[in-house]
Design a protein around this motif. Structure first.
Motif, mmCIF file in Angstrom:
data_model
loop_
_atom_site.group_PDB
_atom_site.id
_atom_site.type_symbol
_atom_site.label_atom_id
_atom_site.label_comp_id
_atom_site.label_asym_id
_atom_site.label_seq_id
_atom_site.Cartn_x
_atom_site.Cartn_y
_atom_site.Cartn_z
ATOM 1 N N ALA A 137 0.780 -1.127 0.045
ATOM 2 C CA ALA A 137 0.113 0.034 0.247
ATOM 3 C C ALA A 137 0.637 1.436 0.289
ATOM 4 O O ALA A 137 0.138 2.011 -0.815
ATOM 5 C CB ALA A 137 -1.436 0.015 1.624
ATOM 6 N N ALA A 138 2.090 1.449 0.568
ATOM 7 C CA ALA A 138 3.095 2.040 1.161
ATOM 8 C C ALA A 138 3.699 2.825 -0.655
ATOM 9 O O ALA A 138 3.323 3.855 -1.358
ATOM 10 C CB ALA A 138 3.608 2.478 1.808
ATOM 11 N N ARG A 139 3.892 1.844 -1.198
ATOM 12 C CA ARG A 139 4.533 2.107 -2.433
ATOM 13 C C ARG A 139 3.652 2.534 -3.239
ATOM 14 O O ARG A 139 3.824 3.518 -4.393
ATOM 15 C CB ARG A 139 5.090 0.462 -3.086
ATOM 16 C CG ARG A 139 6.656 -0.142 -2.297
ATOM 17 C CD ARG A 139 7.025 -1.360 -3.322
ATOM 18 N NE ARG A 139 5.962 -2.594 -2.873
ATOM 19 C CZ ARG A 139 6.606 -3.342 -2.032
ATOM 20 N NH1 ARG A 139 7.350 -2.886 -0.889
ATOM 21 N NH2 ARG A 139 5.622 -4.329 -2.224
ATOM 22 N N ASP A 140 2.469 1.603 -3.411
ATOM 23 C CA ASP A 140 1.317 2.273 -4.341
ATOM 24 C C ASP A 140 0.375 3.824 -4.033
ATOM 25 O O ASP A 140 0.798 4.502 -5.209
ATOM 26 C CB ASP A 140 0.584 1.391 -4.036
ATOM 27 C CG ASP A 140 -1.029 1.410 -5.202
ATOM 28 O OD1 ASP A 140 -0.246 1.545 -6.302
ATOM 29 O OD2 ASP A 140 -1.784 1.572 -5.127
ATOM 30 N N ASP A 141 0.790 3.895 -2.512
ATOM 31 C CA ASP A 141 -0.082 4.976 -2.361
ATOM 32 C C ASP A 141 1.342 6.825 -3.385
ATOM 33 O O ASP A 141 0.336 7.709 -3.788
ATOM 34 C CB ASP A 141 -0.180 5.599 -0.771
ATOM 35 C CG ASP A 141 -1.390 4.618 -0.161
ATOM 36 O OD1 ASP A 141 -2.130 4.582 -1.417
ATOM 37 O OD2 ASP A 141 -1.574 4.626 1.075
ATOM 38 N N ALA A 142 2.332 6.024 -3.309
ATOM 39 C CA ALA A 142 3.854 6.935 -3.640
ATOM 40 C C ALA A 142 3.319 7.067 -5.546
ATOM 41 O O ALA A 142 3.784 7.805 -6.202
ATOM 42 C CB ALA A 142 5.080 6.398 -3.515
ATOM 43 N N THR A 143 2.453 6.417 -5.950
ATOM 44 C CA THR A 143 2.654 6.212 -7.668
ATOM 45 C C THR A 143 1.422 6.224 -7.846
ATOM 46 O O THR A 143 1.228 5.732 -9.359
ATOM 47 C CB THR A 143 3.148 4.910 -7.977
ATOM 48 O OG1 THR A 143 3.221 4.064 -7.631
ATOM 49 C CG2 THR A 143 4.738 5.089 -7.111
ATOM 50 N N ARG A 144 0.202 6.823 -6.974
ATOM 51 C CA ARG A 144 -0.967 6.700 -8.011
ATOM 52 C C ARG A 144 -2.002 8.216 -7.368
ATOM 53 O O ARG A 144 -1.373 9.008 -6.260
ATOM 54 C CB ARG A 144 -2.030 6.036 -6.557
ATOM 55 C CG ARG A 144 -1.504 4.274 -7.003
ATOM 56 C CD ARG A 144 -2.312 3.594 -8.373
ATOM 57 N NE ARG A 144 -2.594 2.511 -9.047
ATOM 58 C CZ ARG A 144 -2.682 2.724 -10.389
ATOM 59 N NH1 ARG A 144 -3.821 2.519 -10.529
ATOM 60 N NH2 ARG A 144 -1.649 1.103 -11.502
ATOM 61 N N ASP A 145 -2.323 8.258 -8.382
ATOM 62 C CA ASP A 145 -3.598 9.460 -8.500
ATOM 63 C C ASP A 145 -4.267 10.026 -7.108
ATOM 64 O O ASP A 145 -5.467 8.604 -7.743
ATOM 65 C CB ASP A 145 -3.405 10.603 -9.468
ATOM 66 C CG ASP A 145 -4.424 11.754 -9.376
ATOM 67 O OD1 ASP A 145 -3.796 12.237 -8.589
ATOM 68 O OD2 ASP A 145 -5.732 11.645 -9.461
ATOM 69 N N ALA A 146 -4.407 10.249 -5.886
ATOM 70 C CA ALA A 146 -5.704 10.080 -5.294
ATOM 71 C C ALA A 146 -7.048 10.241 -5.799
ATOM 72 O O ALA A 146 -7.567 9.561 -5.407
ATOM 73 C CB ALA A 146 -5.381 11.255 -4.404
#
Length: 329
Positions: A165-174
């Motif tokens: 989740a941490a990795r994905d949050d860093a590369t996803r537009d909210a």
């Protein structure tokens, strides 16, 4: 409300603040939004309120100037807050990795201890007539070991999910859940490093500011989501990312310019055919369109992005709602 929920709520509000002002979700801009929303820097908040009074939105230059000028109420200006935030994220990931290592070591130790206990039990069994009690003890120890291993597996899975989740949050537009600019830049670099030819398309929603002005930013957010979903569906399996504001980027590896043009035109038609209305009032929003520019990329993604952006500007200047691709002469 616990601290984790408060931080998550603030993060969501910060992203909405950036979207409302059409600012990219960069670390610096996020820090700016955080300082403003939490009131951590009173001077900064006062300046922002003065600029935005009357519904005026912020521009990137405003953010940059205010961040440079912000007094040290949060350390040494806003830069130290950003550094602290990044350090905190890295420390959190490091803690999770150490916890994972501890869990693994614990599982190994438990397995070794269980093996020794079985050996001891076997020795007891060879020298006693009360075989039933020894077997019962072994069964009990086996069940306990299974419970420990099951708990270790559950904790390990929770850690894995947190890291993912941490990795994905860093590369996803909210807002749109598309890959963000950081993810797109990384992908372009990977393709370029491997010598993979590709086409890059810049797509920008036409007259998006007027949608925000007429219907409000909440409706503007919905329009962004609809365009994002339509682009992602029609351009699949190629990756669509939100580059910032109302601008999207499509990466098309091993696709020539003519094919890329056909695919983008298909997406543009699909977006234009959506019948959008305001959810709360059923008011007709009208046709939503986008303009696009397409460039081919070799080993210099930055140059290709600049060319695609230039062609996008040409599409905007020549009437909007069109795609421009210029094949090499």
């Amino acid at each position: 409300m616990d601290r984790k929920k408060i931080n998550r709520k603030t993060a969501t509000e910060a992203i909405r603040f950036l979207d409302a002002n059409m600012l990219d979700a960069t670390p610096t801009n996020y820090t700016f939004a955080y300082l403003y929303l939490t009131g951590a820097n009173g001077w900064l908040r006062k300046q922002v309120d003065g600029i935005t009074d009357g519904g005026v939105r912020l521009h990137q230059k405003d953010v940059d100037d205010l961040m440079d000028a912000a007094p040290g109420e949060t350390g040494h200006g806003a830069a130290s807050t950003l550094d602290a935030q990044m350090d905190e994220q890295q420390a959190g990931l490091r803690h999770q990795m150490l916890s994972f290592a501890d869990l693994t070591a614990k599982a190994l130790n438990n397995t070794g201890a269980f093996g020794r206990e079985l050996a001891e039990s076997a020795e007891q069994a060879s020298g006693t007539r009360d075989l039933a009690s020894v077997i019962s003890a072994m069964i009990e120890k086996t069940a306990e070991m299974e419970r420990r291993l099951a708990e270790t597996c559950r904790e390990t899975e929770r850690l894995r999910q947190d890291l993912d989740a941490a990795r994905d949050d860093a590369t996803r537009d909210a807002l749109t859940n598309l890959p963000n600019r950081r993810a797109i830049d990384r992908q372009l670099k990977t393709f370029a490093d491997h010598g993979m030819p590709m086409a890059i398309a810049f797509c920008d929603i036409d007259h998006f500011k007027s949608i925000n002005d007429r219907f409000g930013h909440a409706v503007g957010d919905r329009v962004l989501k609809v365009v994002a979903e339509t682009l992602a569906e029609t351009m699949a399996p190629h990756v669509v990312g939100r580059f910032g504001g109302e601008e999207f980027v499509v990466v098309l590896p091993q696709v020539d310019g003519a094919t890329a043009f056909t695919l983008v035109e298909k997406a543009r038609t699909a977006v234009g055919e959506r019948n959008l209305r305001v959810r709360d009032t059923d008011e007709v929003i009208g046709q939503v369109t986008f303009s696009a520019g397409i460039a081919l990329c070799g080993n210099d993604p930055e140059a290709a992005l600049r060319e695609a952006d230039s062609l996008l500007y040409e599409a905007k200047s020549s009437g909007r709602n069109r795609t421009i691709y210029k094949a090499a002469a």
